[in-house]
Design a protein around this motif. Structure first.
Motif, mmCIF file in Angstrom:
data_model
loop_
_atom_site.group_PDB
_atom_site.id
_atom_site.type_symbol
_atom_site.label_atom_id
_atom_site.label_comp_id
_atom_site.label_asym_id
_atom_site.label_seq_id
_atom_site.Cartn_x
_atom_site.Cartn_y
_atom_site.Cartn_z
ATOM 1 N N ARG A 1 0.836 -1.211 0.000
ATOM 2 C CA ARG A 1 0.000 0.000 0.000
ATOM 3 C C ARG A 1 0.869 1.258 0.000
ATOM 4 O O ARG A 1 0.577 2.242 -0.705
ATOM 5 N N LYS B 1 1.148 4.332 -2.737
ATOM 6 C CA LYS B 1 1.025 5.749 -2.366
ATOM 7 C C LYS B 1 2.259 6.536 -2.797
ATOM 8 O O LYS B 1 2.150 7.707 -3.218
ATOM 9 N N GLN B 2 3.421 5.890 -2.742
ATOM 10 C CA GLN B 2 4.667 6.555 -3.123
ATOM 11 C C GLN B 2 4.939 6.472 -4.631
ATOM 12 O O GLN B 2 6.000 6.877 -5.093
ATOM 13 N N ASP C 1 -4.107 6.488 -2.990
ATOM 14 C CA ASP C 1 -3.589 7.005 -1.719
ATOM 15 C C ASP C 1 -3.214 5.892 -0.738
ATOM 16 O O ASP C 1 -2.852 6.165 0.409
ATOM 17 N N GLY C 2 -3.315 4.631 -1.177
ATOM 18 C CA GLY C 2 -2.963 3.499 -0.331
ATOM 19 C C GLY C 2 -4.108 2.919 0.459
ATOM 20 O O GLY C 2 -3.959 1.867 1.089
ATOM 21 N N SER C 3 -5.250 3.576 0.461
ATOM 22 C CA SER C 3 -6.421 3.047 1.161
ATOM 23 C C SER C 3 -7.076 1.935 0.337
ATOM 24 O O SER C 3 -6.748 1.751 -0.848
#
Length: 366
Positions: free
Chosen positions: A304, A308-309, A344-346
């Motif tokens: 995740r 995001k990165q 966003d990793g969610s």
């Protein structure tokens, strides 16, 4: 790249179809069919290595990668006499096999019908099982046997010889995005040591060839107040020996390779697990297809974070969460859900029992 894995009347599945991407996570409750899905790939691979999956040739249920017993053992629980079929779709190739009732064996229904390299049967195949070798002084080199010299082996038994063969080769370079930030060199052995130091600070892996005995020795170097000291490999914990083949396989994997990892988190502390997730995501971003079975929320979080990165795109990752329920007739129906990881990793949704034990425990504590 493998696009789909399908099965009918195979072990716990009456019928199943899973779509694949670059990085595929297989997770869920124990006994829900994660390993079964991976075994389809291993079954076809070990048959290919014996007879190249030619039409009409027997599928080998028992071999180097997997041992499944007899036809009765792999038949769907509720319909043991019905036809078994397995199918793996690649971009330019379909691998299939079916159950022959008269001979009571699985047979291949055809070999390669496309041009170019194939993921499942290519030289870039690597499988690392959950049952890996623990600490030991020596490893068999096994020069001249059937295995590809750079493979680490399904138990990590060739990891040291693989590192020795290509670790210092100036022609082999670790992908730029996978270089550890503390090590500027692209050499595999130096990058392996840099990443191993994330697991156990200051550690260095030393492969020692004993050519007359056709064996590879292994020692670890560690920094102390007296400088670097050499440590016998049997005096290191299981975590180091278990993660070494995982790190080597991820760093050496090339575009178009297929890497199957079972429980790469075994014996590793949470930070190390998260970094394995990030490293796997970066490898997949380079075109390495990864099938990973895991119970680690830290590995999931590493992936995740990688999304995001922007180390990997969300549409390159596929989560397969395995669970089951009973139907009205009391039959166990195995089911797969696939929450998406957003930019966003969610997660798009959080299925029941999907890495939620932390929240449940906190709720009980407070």
């Amino acid at each position: 790249m493998i696009n789909k894995i399908m099965a009918k009347n195979f072990k716990c599945y009456e019928q199943i179809m899973v779509e694949c991407r670059d990085l595929n996570l297989f997770t869920g409750i124990n006994g829900m069919g994660k390993s079964t899905l991976i075994q389809i790939l291993l079954l076809l691979r070990q048959t290919f290595e014996k007879n190249r999956l030619e039409k009409g040739e027997q599928i080998f249920l028992n071999g180097y990668y997997v041992n499944l017993g007899t036809i009765k053992d792999i038949s769907y629980w509720y319909r043991r006499e019905e036809e078994i079929s397995l199918k793996v779709e690649e971009e330019k190739q379909v691998w299939e096999c079916y159950y022959d009732r008269e001979k009571k064996i699985l047979l291949s229904s055809g070999g390669a019908n496309g041009s170019g390299d194939h993921t499942l049967t290519g030289n870039g195949f690597e499988y690392i099982s959950a049952e890996r070798l623990g600490p030991r002084r020596y490893y068999d080199d096994l020069e001249g046997e059937w295995h590809i010299s750079t493979q680490v082996g399904c138990r990590g038994e060739h990891a040291v010889s693989s590192l020795y063969l290509i670790g210092s080769d100036s022609k082999f370079k670790v992908y730029e995005n996978m270089k550890n930030p503390v090590e500027i060199s692209e050499r595999l052995e130096l990058q392996v040591n840099a990443w191993m130091s994330e697991i156990s600070p200051g550690i260095k892996v030393k492969a020692i060839p004993y050519l007359d005995a056709n064996m590879m020795g292994l020692r670890y170097g560690q920094l102390s107040v007296m400088g670097e000291e050499s440590t016998n490999a049997v005096n290191m914990g299981f975590g180091v020996s278990y993660v070494l083949p995982v790190i080597i396989s991820l760093l050496k994997a090339r575009k178009g390779d297929l890497l199957i990892l079972e429980n790469p988190e075994a014996h590793i502390h949470p930070k190390g697990q998260r970094q394995i997730g990030e490293l796997a995501a970066k490898a997949a971003a380079n075109g390495v297809q990864i099938m990973m079975e895991t119970h680690s929320d830290h590995i999931l979080n590493g992936i995740r974070l990688a999304i995001k990165q922007k180390s990997i795109r969300p549409n390159q990752v596929k989560i397969n969460y395995f669970n089951a329920f009973e139907d009205q007739e009391g039959m166990t129906i195995h089911n797969i859900t696939s929450p998406e990881i957003l930019p966003d990793g969610s997660l798009s949704n959080w299925p029941e029992c999907f890495f939620d034990e932390w929240d449940k425990a906190i709720g009980l504590l407070f």
